[in-house]
Design an enzyme around this catalytic site. Structure first.
Site, PDB file in Angstrom:
ATOM      1  N   HIS A  69       0.794  -1.233   0.000  1.00 41.63           N
ATOM      2  CA  HIS A  69       0.000   0.000   0.000  1.00 41.63           C
ATOM      3  C   HIS A  69       0.820   1.273   0.000  1.00 41.63           C
ATOM      4  O   HIS A  69       0.253   2.363   0.050  1.00 41.63           O
ATOM      5  CB  HIS A  69      -0.927   0.051   1.222  1.00 41.63           C
ATOM      6  CG  HIS A  69      -2.013  -0.967   1.203  1.00 41.63           C
ATOM      7  ND1 HIS A  69      -3.273  -0.711   0.698  1.00 41.63           N
ATOM      8  CD2 HIS A  69      -2.027  -2.255   1.611  1.00 41.63           C
ATOM      9  CE1 HIS A  69      -4.014  -1.798   0.829  1.00 41.63           C
ATOM     10  NE2 HIS A  69      -3.276  -2.754   1.378  1.00 41.63           N
ATOM     11  N   THR A 118      -8.488   6.837  -1.841  1.00 39.44           N
ATOM     12  CA  THR A 118      -9.836   6.284  -2.007  1.00 39.44           C
ATOM     13  C   THR A 118     -10.871   7.384  -1.767  1.00 39.44           C
ATOM     14  O   THR A 118     -11.981   7.319  -2.302  1.00 39.44           O
ATOM     15  CB  THR A 118     -10.083   5.107  -1.043  1.00 39.44           C
ATOM     16  OG1 THR A 118      -9.549   5.445   0.244  1.00 39.44           O
ATOM     17  CG2 THR A 118      -9.414   3.843  -1.548  1.00 39.44           C
ATOM     18  N   LYS A 139      -8.690  14.014   4.880  1.00 41.50           N
ATOM     19  CA  LYS A 139      -7.824  12.844   4.866  1.00 41.50           C
ATOM     20  C   LYS A 139      -6.833  12.999   6.014  1.00 41.50           C
ATOM     21  O   LYS A 139      -6.782  14.071   6.638  1.00 41.50           O
ATOM     22  CB  LYS A 139      -7.071  12.732   3.532  1.00 41.50           C
ATOM     23  CG  LYS A 139      -6.361  14.035   3.113  1.00 41.50           C
ATOM     24  CD  LYS A 139      -5.677  13.903   1.751  1.00 41.50           C
ATOM     25  CE  LYS A 139      -6.616  13.993   0.572  1.00 41.50           C
ATOM     26  NZ  LYS A 139      -6.450  12.970  -0.417  1.00 41.50           N
ATOM     27  N   ARG A 140      -6.040  11.959   6.318  1.00 34.43           N
ATOM     28  CA  ARG A 140      -5.000  12.107   7.323  1.00 34.43           C
ATOM     29  C   ARG A 140      -4.096  13.289   6.957  1.00 34.43           C
ATOM     30  O   ARG A 140      -3.910  13.591   5.779  1.00 34.43           O
ATOM     31  CB  ARG A 140      -4.174  10.811   7.418  1.00 34.43           C
ATOM     32  CG  ARG A 140      -4.886   9.680   8.108  1.00 34.43           C
ATOM     33  CD  ARG A 140      -5.205   9.991   9.543  1.00 34.43           C
ATOM     34  NE  ARG A 140      -4.008  10.014  10.351  1.00 34.43           N
ATOM     35  CZ  ARG A 140      -3.722   9.114  11.300  1.00 34.43           C
ATOM     36  NH1 ARG A 140      -4.544   8.123  11.572  1.00 34.43           N
ATOM     37  NH2 ARG A 140      -2.617   9.217  12.003  1.00 34.43           N
TER      38      ARG A 140
HETATM   39  C1  B1H Z   1      -1.793   3.376   3.132  1.00 33.36           C
HETATM   40  C2  B1H Z   1      -0.707   2.747   4.881  1.00 33.36           C
HETATM   41  C3  B1H Z   1      -0.354   2.460   6.239  1.00 33.36           C
HETATM   42  N1  B1H Z   1      -0.610   2.947   2.739  1.00 33.36           N
HETATM   43  C4  B1H Z   1       1.287   1.759   7.860  1.00 33.36           C
HETATM   44  N2  B1H Z   1       0.063   2.553   3.840  1.00 33.36           N
HETATM   45  C5  B1H Z   1       0.348   1.899   8.862  1.00 33.36           C
HETATM   46  C6  B1H Z   1       0.938   2.036   6.553  1.00 33.36           C
HETATM   47  O1  B1H Z   1      -0.131   1.759  11.126  1.00 33.36           O
HETATM   48  N3  B1H Z   1       0.720   1.631  10.207  1.00 33.36           N
HETATM   49  O2  B1H Z   1       1.843   1.186  10.461  1.00 33.36           O
HETATM   50  C7  B1H Z   1      -0.942   2.306   8.560  1.00 33.36           C
HETATM   51  C8  B1H Z   1      -1.274   2.593   7.241  1.00 33.36           C
HETATM   52  N4  B1H Z   1      -1.869   3.254   4.463  1.00 33.36           N
HETATM   53  C9  B1H Z   1      -2.859   3.889   2.246  1.00 33.36           C
HETATM   54  O3  B1H Z   1      -3.595   2.783   1.720  1.00 33.36           O
HETATM   55  C10 B1H Z   1      -2.312   4.685   1.071  1.00 33.36           C
HETATM   56  O4  B1H Z   1      -1.585   5.796   1.527  1.00 33.36           O
HETATM   57  C11 B1H Z   1      -3.457   5.179   0.197  1.00 33.36           C
HETATM   58  O5  B1H Z   1      -2.958   5.827  -0.932  1.00 33.36           O
HETATM   59  C12 B1H Z   1      -4.296   3.985  -0.248  1.00 33.36           C
HETATM   60  O6  B1H Z   1      -5.445   4.434  -0.935  1.00 33.36           O
HETATM   61  C13 B1H Z   1      -4.733   3.171   0.957  1.00 33.36           C
HETATM   62  C14 B1H Z   1      -5.481   1.913   0.553  1.00 33.36           C
HETATM   63  O7  B1H Z   1      -4.763   1.180  -0.370  1.00 33.36           O
END
Ligand code: B1H
Length: 840
Positions: free
Chosen positions: A375, A674, A566-567
């Site tokens: 992701h 999204t 968004k975040r």
């Molecule tokens: C996205 C994360 C994410 N990508 C680590 N990576 C996390 C990575 O808690 N953590 O450690 C939490 C979240 N989240 C998002 O995924 C992308 O930035 C978006 O662009 C994408 O639409 C979404 C779903 O694929």
């Protein structure tokens, strides 16, 4: 021999208006009052709004249970191939409204409540949402569960039942303040605990060799501690089908409430201590979106839920009398990013050590079982665990990972010869600067398919982050562009638009979003445009009321609603948007009679509590808002609002009220996005860069219906290489210079020059996300937006065409692709027992 209980109503012929399954208005009212009395223990006279919400939730749950039990029975009978979606986050949002939509009883229930002098909207607002995710990744998992159930695909979602989900955000003096999210405080009517299926999970300790009954050497793991995993199940109903799949979330508990030995020695506190420590495991969601923190508790959480999930799948196989050799035929297990990637080593351990399988067959099963979705390309998000931590917590898994690595690197040598550089880059162990286990590498080697989440992202994965893996096994790589569920994001969030579309083309589009194309013929129809505009206006009035209520700011519903929710992240560039706000402000101040298109800039989003610059960006937005909103020269021509505590519930009214959707990340940084899809589906036009799924959205809706600006991914790379000097843009652009100087001079901070200095310095000296380079193209593009908005008919046509052409971005399409390309699963329709016997 105990008899199987008969399914209710099977031979009575009265199930239609049974108090627990019937959906007529009278039956619903009776069931509701019954639940109010017997579950909440209240008469209407004493009941609170929350009691009414609970009574309604139980009334709806009863209607789900019948489908849930039937679904489980059929999957068990048929031994159906099942998707197991492993995710550290599921951002489900409130269940009640969604279940009403998917059951197809929204209108009946609304009427029943009205007849009881209650307002369904108010009851819906009482639900505390399970915020078990950070942002896009967790919400994607939720959309996928909705589509999997709607497409009748047998599915188990596996995750963690965090006692505290993502924090609640307060804004105090313009700063974010975090408050713990006590979502379970008043009970959760949507889950059922299944303590009978608890499993044990080991941690720490050491391993030793021993001889098994056949005289062969095996490894035994002697742990330092054991934690119990208790599953809590939530039904996930599909849209207008009988399929109700399961979201199974695990809570950690101590194996026994007391360490009796310690208790007998008089160490009461010591005895309780063990219980407290064990239960800490699933206490709280880590609130970092896309930044990895090497915390032990986080690795414990990951291993805990993965081990629970895999043990649960093995239990299901045993119950269905399936041999373990068929594990990969029974289950297709998807890794939602690397958070559950330890599953590769854990399945190997279970097969090797606990079920005495040999390495080769175990490894073949493992690789055939897993798929891995990446992701993000952001280096700071890539998980790697220090060997020290890893070996102390998971000593056996480290041994297995070494063996996997050794065998894998042998194959690499076989294919490419001894190219030590390549071998170092591919190794599961990073030895560059200390030693670490690279979780993405483990996921790649242990899976048969690897996918990115939008076309550009998948391409960049193959060309950059996972290039060496792509060269080694290109056939594993694929793209599946994200999607979102039209049930929550159109039908539930935007009922008026739903009615208009359905009145024109019927309701097939709700299940087949490609069908929404058919409204294209109305794009220039004045009557249709008029209704379209009217609905958008009503949705904007609704948001204006919410903004007034939550922030005290009054906004004009006839202004252009320009929204970024968004975040908060530097790469998402909320601060670029704010530079535009300041620029508009300055233009009006310089020319008080300026006839500009009135705008309302709406922001919302949480910052990770430890992400200092993101928190400073929130403070900047609020500081600019304070100055702009009270300036009498500005009047109604510009308003800036930050809506606190962005979550699924608060977001639902937002998308339908947007005229303009801000998707302005630095090219190459946003894997997909999204929110961009939710906005466009609801008729917002996008201003955006060529990043993530924006590219595909623009292709779908047509370049003429999309406001494009900014550097491309290639430009970004080239500019970095030739030496990027952000300060030059500032020095050469008076508008930009003025805006930055105002921030630096304390214009927005009551004269405080130090407050925003870190942000200003970062932008002028490093500007890692190239705001300075993209500033002028962005301002010019916004000018285009303002011009176009003045041509009402043109804007409406563009808006209608956006909605009409977003069919591809339904999560149903995405899930069909996963099913065909990766999971190889087929639908298993569920009939209710009554339907089967023909007396329903
Ligand atoms: C996205 C994360 C994410 N990508 C680590 N990576 C996390 C990575 O808690 N953590 O450690 C939490 C979240 N989240 C998002 O995924 C992308 O930035 C978006 O662009 C994408 O639409 C979404 C779903 O694929």
């Amino acid at each position: 021999q105990i008899q199987e209980p008969q399914l209710q109503g099977q031979d009575t012929g009265m199930q239609c208006e049974d108090d627990r399954t019937g959906i007529g208005v009278e039956t619903l009212k009776r069931a509701f009052l019954d639940n109010l009395f017997y579950v909440q223990g209240k008469f209407p006279a004493l009941a609170t709004k929350h009691d009414y919400y609970m009574a309604l939730a139980y009334t709806v749950r009863d209607r789900l249970l019948q489908r849930w039990v039937n679904t489980a029975a059929i999957y068990t009978q048929e031994g159906s191939r099942t998707v197991a979606y492993l995710s550290a986050e599921f951002l489900m949002g409130p269940h009640l409204g969604n279940n009403l939509i998917n059951l197809g009883i929204y209108n009946q229930v609304q009427q029943a409540m009205t007849e009881l002098k209650l307002d369904l909207k108010e009851l819906l607002a009482k639900e505390e949402e399970p915020g078990l995710g950070n942002g896009g990744l967790g919400r994607l998992a939720a959309c996928y569960l909705d589509s999997l159930a709607s497409l009748e695909i047998p599915t188990l979602g596996y995750g963690i039942r965090y006692e505290f989900g993502i924090f609640d955000q307060l804004i105090r003096n313009g700063w974010q303040v975090e408050k713990t999210d006590k979502w379970l405080r008043y009970g959760n009517p949507w889950e059922i605990a299944r303590p009978e299926w608890a499993v044990s999970v080991k941690f720490g300790g050491r391993t030793e060799a021993h001889k098994n009954a056949q005289g062969r050497y095996r490894v035994r793991w002697i742990p330092h501690k054991v934690v119990l995993g208790i599953p809590y199940d939530t039904p996930i109903l599909g849209y207008k089908v009988n399929t109700a799949n399961t979201l199974r979330l695990w809570k950690a508990e101590a194996p026994e409430s007391f360490d009796f030995e310690a208790f007998n020695r008089g160490n009461y506190y010591g005895a309780v201590d063990q219980k407290v420590t064990s239960e800490n495991l699933t206490k709280v969601l880590y609130p970092n979106d896309e930044t990895y923190e090497g915390k032990q508790l986080r690795l414990e959480q990951q291993y805990f839920f993965v081990s629970c999930a895999l043990q649960d799948m093995l239990r299901i196989m045993l119950r269905q009398k399936l041999p373990l050799e068929q594990f990969h035929e029974k289950f297709a297990v998807q890794l939602n990013d690397t958070h559950p990637a330890i599953a590769v080593a854990e399945l190997m351990r279970l097969l090797l050590d606990e079920h005495e399988m040999d390495w080769e067959p175990a490894w073949e099963i493992t690789q055939k079982t897993f798929g891995y979705t990446n992701h993000t390309l952001l280096p700071e998000a890539l998980e790697k665990w220090s060997l020290k931590l890893f070996s102390s917590l998971l000593p056996r898994h480290l041994e297995i990972i070494y063996e996997i690595n050794w065998r894998f690197l042998e194959q690499v040598r076989h294919k490419f010869g001894t190219d030590e550089g390549r071998i170092g880059r591919l190794s599961l162990i990073d030895e560059n600067d200390g030693k670490f286990v690279r979780m993405a590498h483990l996921a790649c080697v242990g899976s048969h398919k690897i996918n990115g989440v939008a076309a550009l992202h998948s391409e960049l994965l193959q060309k950059t982050t996972l290039l060496d893996f792509y060269e080694f096994f290109p056939e594993k790589f694929t793209n599946i562009t994200n999607g979102v569920t039209p049930r929550r994001w159109i039908v539930l969030s935007n009922p008026k638009l739903t009615n208009l579309i359905t009145s024109c083309i019927g309701d097939n589009w709700i299940k087949h979003l490609e069908d929404v194309q058919r409204i294209e013929t109305y794009a220039e129809d004045p009557g249709f445009q008029q209704e379209w505009q009217q609905i958008k206006r009503e949705n904007k009035v609704n948001v204006a009321e919410i903004l007034l209520d939550r922030t005290g700011v009054k906004v004009d519903p006839d202004s252009l609603f320009d929204i970024q929710v968004k975040r908060i992240h530097q790469y998402k560039r909320q601060h670029l948007n704010i530079l535009h706000a300041i620029t508009l402000y300055n233009q009006i101040k310089q020319n008080p009679n300026l006839d500009i298109t009135p705008r309302t800039l709406i922001f919302a989003g949480k910052a990770a509590p430890g992400y200092y610059i993101a928190k400073l960006i929130i403070k900047l937005i609020n500081s600019v808002a304070e100055v702009v909103n009270k300036d009498r020269d500005i009047g109604d021509r510009l308003k800036v609002v930050f809506l606190p505590d962005y979550n699924v519930k608060n977001s639902q009214p937002i998308y339908p009220a947007a005229d303009l959707s801000e998707q302005i990340s630095t090219a190459g940084k946003e894997a997909s996005g999204t929110g961009n899809m939710k906005f466009a589906m609801n008729g917002a036009l996008t201003i955006g860069t060529l990043d993530g799924a924006n590219i595909e959205i623009r292709n779908a809706v047509g370049a003429e219906n999309f406001f494009l600006f900014g550097l491309t991914t290639e430009d970004v790379g080239a500019l970095r290489l030739t030496g990027y000097r952000p300060r030059e843009y500032y020095e050469q652009n008076p508008q930009l210079k003025q805006a930055i100087d105002q921030i630096a001079s304390g214009y927005f901070s009551h004269g405080d020059r130090s407050l925003f200095k870190p942000l200003v310095d970062l932008l002028l000296d490093k500007d890692p996300f190239m705001l300075m380079a993209d500033y002028q193209p962005y301002i010019d593009c916004q000018q285009q937006v303002s011009q176009t908005y003045r041509d009402r008919d043109r804007w409406l046509q563009m808006s209608i065409l956006n909605t009409a052409r977003m069919g591809k971005f339904s999560s149903d399409r995405a899930i069909r692709e996963y099913c065909q390309q990766i999971w190889k699963v087929q639908p298993v329709p569920v009939q209710l027992a009554a339907e089967k016997t023909g007396d329903g």
